[in-house]
Structure formats: structure tokens, C-alpha cells
Design an enzyme around this catalytic site. Structure first.
Site, short mmCIF file in Angstrom:
data_model
loop_
_atom_site.label_atom_id
_atom_site.label_comp_id
_atom_site.label_asym_id
_atom_site.label_seq_id
_atom_site.Cartn_x
_atom_site.Cartn_y
_atom_site.Cartn_z
N GLU A 80 -48.70 42.80 15.32
CA GLU A 80 -49.98 42.32 14.28
C GLU A 80 -49.72 40.97 14.80
O GLU A 80 -50.15 40.16 16.06
CB GLU A 80 -50.59 42.69 13.62
CG GLU A 80 -50.94 43.50 12.82
CD GLU A 80 -49.59 44.64 12.22
OE1 GLU A 80 -50.39 45.81 11.77
OE2 GLU A 80 -49.24 44.42 12.91
N ARG A 84 -50.75 38.20 18.14
CA ARG A 84 -51.54 36.83 17.55
C ARG A 84 -50.55 35.65 18.75
O ARG A 84 -51.00 35.10 19.26
CB ARG A 84 -52.32 36.62 16.33
CG ARG A 84 -51.93 35.14 16.51
CD ARG A 84 -51.23 34.31 15.61
NE ARG A 84 -51.57 32.81 15.18
CZ ARG A 84 -50.87 32.18 15.13
NH1 ARG A 84 -49.53 31.87 15.12
NH2 ARG A 84 -51.79 31.07 15.06
N CYS A 133 -49.97 45.95 7.08
CA CYS A 133 -49.17 45.84 6.13
C CYS A 133 -49.90 45.18 5.03
O CYS A 133 -50.27 44.05 4.87
CB CYS A 133 -47.33 45.68 6.77
SG CYS A 133 -46.97 43.96 6.46
N ARG A 279 -55.85 34.81 6.62
CA ARG A 279 -56.16 33.28 6.66
C ARG A 279 -56.28 33.22 7.91
O ARG A 279 -57.24 32.30 8.47
CB ARG A 279 -54.61 33.21 6.57
CG ARG A 279 -53.97 31.89 7.14
CD ARG A 279 -52.62 31.24 7.32
NE ARG A 279 -52.53 30.38 7.54
CZ ARG A 279 -51.32 29.83 7.72
NH1 ARG A 279 -50.29 30.27 7.42
NH2 ARG A 279 -50.81 28.42 8.44
N LYS A 442 -48.95 19.21 13.75
CA LYS A 442 -49.46 20.63 12.86
C LYS A 442 -50.10 19.70 11.92
O LYS A 442 -51.89 19.59 11.21
CB LYS A 442 -48.00 21.33 12.25
CG LYS A 442 -47.64 22.73 12.95
CD LYS A 442 -46.52 23.34 12.57
CE LYS A 442 -47.36 24.14 10.93
NZ LYS A 442 -48.55 25.68 11.60
#
Length: 474
Positions: A80, A84, A133, A279, A442
Site C-alpha cells: 500500500e 502511494r 494491516c 491519515r 514540509k
């Protein structure tokens, strides 16, 4: 216009067309697959174009001690996460095309200066061949499902709690002998242990009801005539959160809590895929860097799961319910509500299919050590890694650009900086600032960071933060 089986088939066929490198050995190795699908609706033709724009395989993540301050290693190689990250690489190139005056399949100019928005009719789906998971993997077994291990009973529970960590570490050591730096999350395997879970701790605090009755109410397919059993997750609760009760039956796990991979052996700093999907459902899956350029976050229209042990209630809880009450988010952000669906088609390289093809001459079945990333970019779309670095890299090359995955943090930063350099009208958040490091860029994404703060405060206060020194590369 599209069905879960169509999406699963599209992803499996795309995987089959990829080169052999990094794929599991038939009958001996298994892996998991995830993908991001671009949907383009044509109202005039009444058709929907479906395109895989990112695909990933993998089951492992590195331990905390193996993490790098250079951003040059993949910390989390679960399918996953690989899918992404590949999608972020794809979106970065699409934005580069847009700001350069070329044709983009995804973006068109937004109403705010320097910002871009998704074209009308364009949306994204997320596909995963296995239940993610972590929290989404905790749900009762039905009577027809096989239990690979004996159920925990009352006499065993105290001893299980006392010896559990030691036994799990020993199992993990055996599973990962050939790759000591990498760990496999046992809930990402079909070999889940038995037991059961309550559905009450993080969702209905202080609720005066029986955890057993609560789970049975949420999962009416579980037979009351026999002691209920569940699919356990190996991922452990994050530090400072209530620990799993480790009691027999439905009281083995707490639900709704954040969990760290892999759950056995040395801890990582990687949150479970259930937690990461939750998230992305609030912050968007584009990440902090690309949010500089986007007028609104990108959310998955739907999440499709392949044929595997599955609970719609657990998926709803893990991906949506935990964040549904988050408020006071910046403009454009929301607690998104994706459709959750399951396909009847299983991935041919999962543990169940591998076990069916296995012969005694092949030795023990094990997870594939490689992770495959493919995305729809113009240069080097395929990236195969092992132990967080490019597969086959020599020890001498470690620490050099030749060893880095194209979806590592530092490589994604470099792609982003090329995008910034090609942009004539920068978004306001990137103007007149002395930004040098990954951390700087960020943090400068103000709206994204505000949304992240609200999500942590209201839903995930115990979400572990990465040490700053791991994000100061440039």
C-alpha cells in the site's frame, strides 16, 4: 461504470505484464499488491477510462536502527505504501507537465495563483489485494474459515501474555533469517493467529456493555454456538497507548488504536497501513510537498479490497470512523468518506494461492524479499527494491545515488525541486522563503500542517513523530 472485479482484474493483469524481476517464485514465495487507478469520466461518451498509474508489491519494512538520515532508504515497503509513493512520483511529473505548458492527464489551473486542481471527471481509486494491516485486520472469523493455530483459551491466556513477545520474536527471527534488516508484518500474511477482539475500546470509551456482545452485534455472521475466534494483527499498539488485553476470545485485541509494524521482533517507526489510509483520508494522499501546488487535497474516491479474509465493519472503523469527527480543518480538507468495496477475485501470488501450488521439494513458504514499484512516468517507470535499497545493489554502492529507490524521500524531494525550478508563478507558500531541507519544505506547507495538527489533536494524539534528524536532508 466500473465494478470491484473490474478494478482487481485490471491490477492483476497489469502486474502480469511487468518484467519478472522482483516477482515471487511460484509455489514458494508470496507477496501482496496495491495500486492507484486513475478514472476519467466522459459524460459525452458515457464511458469511464480506467488506468493503473501506480502499482506496488511488498510486505516488509526496516527496523528503526536501520533508518537513514539521508532519506535514501525505504522505511516501509508494504504494498500500500509503495503504491502511494509511486503515485506521488506520478503526480509530480503530471504537475511538471502542467507548469511547463504541456498536456497533463490530471491537472488544470486552479482559481488561486500558482495553484492547480484536478480536471473535471478525474478521480482516483485505491486497490489492495489484502485487508490493510493493523486495525482493519482485526475482526472475527466465521465458522467456515480455517484457523491455522489453536484458539487461545482461558487456561492459556495468562501464559500467552507472559510468553507472547518472546514467542513472536522467535517466529519473526525464523521468518526473516535471509533478510535481518527487514521485517514482515504477520497480519499481512494469511497465516493470522487465532483469538478474538472487542470492538469497543477506542470507539466507545467507557461504554457500559459487554465487549463480546458488541462484536457479535457488529458481526452477526459469527456463530454464537462456538467460542468466537478472530483474525489477529501482529502490529503492536504504539507506545503510551493501552496495550492489547491478550485475553482469550474477543478480548485479545483493543480496536481503533494506532499500531506499529511489524509487530514481532524489533519495532519500527512505520504505522500500520490501516492508520496510513486513515491519515490519507483526511490529509489527502498527495503528501505535504505537493500540497503546495494543489488547491485542495486529493482523496481516494473508493478503496477496493481483493478476495481475502475481510470485514466491511472493520474497514469502516479503521479507515473512516476513527476520523469522522475531526473538525476545524483548513479550507479544502475534510474527513473524506470513500466507498469501501470488495472484489471476488484473489491475487494469484498471495499466501493462500502460493500454499496451494507449493510442493515439499521447494522448502518452506516465505514472503518475497523484493518490493516492486511501477508508475506511469516517462522515465524509469519500474523500480525494484530489497531491504529498502535497489535490488542487487552492492555493499560498495550503498549510500550512493545508484542504490536509491526512485520513490525514496530524497528522490521524491529532488523531483519536487525540479518542479519548483520549472515553475514561473510559484504558490504563495513557496515564495520568498529560505527553504533548503526536506523538513523545511514540509513545514512550509501551512494548510497541510494545520490539518495534520487537527488530526493528531482530535483523532491520533499518540501518532509517533519521526526524529527531526531523519528529515534534514536536502
Amino acid at each position: 461504470m466500473w465494478s470491484p472485479d473490474e478494478i482487481a482484474s485490471l491490477c492483476y493483469n497489469h502486474f502480469n505484464k511487468l518484467p519478472k524481476r522482483g516477482k515471487p517464485e511460484a509455489g514458494r514465495e508470496w507477496t501482496l499488491l496495491a495500486a492507484v487507478i486513475l478514472l476519467t469520466d466522459s459524460s459525452e461518451l458515457k464511458t469511464v477510462r480506467k488506468q493503473v498509474v501506480s502499482l506496488g508489491t511488498g510486505t516488509k519494512c526496516i527496523s528503526q536502527s536501520a533508518m537513514s538520515t539521508k532519506g535514501d532508504i525505504l522505511n516501509d515497503s508494504h504494498a500500500e505504501v509503495i503504491a502511494r509513493r509511486g503515485c506521488v512520483r506520478y503526480l509530480t511529473e503530471q504537475l511538471f507537465r502542467a507548469v511547463s505548458g504541456q498536456s497533463s492527464d490530471v491537472f488544470c489551473p486552479g482559481s488561486e495563483e500558482g495553484k492547480w486542481t484536478v480536471k473535471p471527471g478525474v478521480s482516483f481509486l485505491f486497490f489492495t489485494s489484502q485487508t490493510p494491516c493493523g486495525d482493519a485486520s482485526i475482526f472475527p472469523m466465521t465458522g467456515s474459515q480455517a484457523q491455522p493455530c489453536e484458539p487461545v483459551n482461558a487456561l492459556q491466556s495468562e501464559e500467552s501474555e507472559r510468553r507472547g513477545l518472546k514467542r513472536h520474536a522467535e517466529c519473526d527471527l525464523e521468518e526473516t533469517r535471509q533478510s535481518p534488516r527487514m521485517k514482515t508484518s504477520d497480519n499481512h500474511s494469511s497465516r493470522r493467529k487465532s483469538g478474538n477482539t472487542s470492538e469497543h475500546e477506542a470507539i466507545t470509551e467507557n461504554k457500559e456493555s459487554s465487549p463480546l456482545n458488541e462484536v457479535l452485534r457488529c458481526h452477526p455472521g459469527v456463530e454464537r454456538a462456538h467460542p468466537p475466534d478472530l483474525h489477529r494483527t501482529g502490529a503492536k499498539c504504539v507506545p503510551d497507548s493501552p496495550a492489547d488485553p491478550l485475553q482469550p476470545g474477543l478480548l485479545y485485541h483493543s480496536v481503533g488504536v494506532l499500531r506499529l509494524k511489524p509487530g514481532r521482533g524489533e519495532r519500527t517507526l512505520s504505522l500500520s497501513c490501516s492508520d496510513k489510509l486513515a491519515r490519507w483520508g483526511v490529509l489527502g494522499f498527495q503528501g505535504a510537498l505537493l500540497s503546495h501546488y494543489l488547491q485542495a487535497p486529493l482523496y481516494f474516491r473508493a478503496v477496493v479490497v481483493g478476495k481475502c479474509p475481510y470485514s466491511h465493519q472493520a474497514m469502516q472503523r479503521a479507515l473512516k470512523t476513527r476520523c469522522s469527527d475531526v473538525r476545524d480543518l483548513p479550507s479544502g480538507f475534510s474527513a473524506h468518506d470513500p466507498e469501501i468495496l470488495q472484489s471476488a477475485l484473489g491475487f494469484p501470488h498471495n499466501h493462500t494461492h502460493t500454499e496451494a501450488k507449493h510442493t515439499h521439494t521447494q522448502g518452506r513458504i516465505s514472503p518475497c524479499g523484493a518490493a516492486i514499484s511501477w508508475c506511469a512516468v516517462s522515465q524509469q517507470p519500474l523500480d525494484v527494491t530489497a531491504n529498502g535499497y535497489k535490488q542487487g545493489v552492492t555493499k560498495k554502492a550503498l549510500g550512493t545515488s545508484q542504490a536509491r529507490s526512485l520513490i525514496s524521500k530524497v528522490e521524491l524531494l529532488h523531483s519536487f525541486l525540479k518542479l519548483v525550478a520549472a515553475t514561473e508563478e510559484l504558490p504563495e507558500s513557496l515564495r520568498g522563503k529560505d527553504l533548503k531541507t526536506y523538513w523545511d519544505y514540509k513545514q512550509a506547507a501551512g494548510a497541510y500542517q494545520q490539518a495534520w495538527t487537527q488530526l493528531r489533536l482530535q483523532a491520533f494524539p499518540l501518532w509517533p513523530r519521526s526524529p527531526p534528524e531523519l528529515l534534514l536532508f536536502s
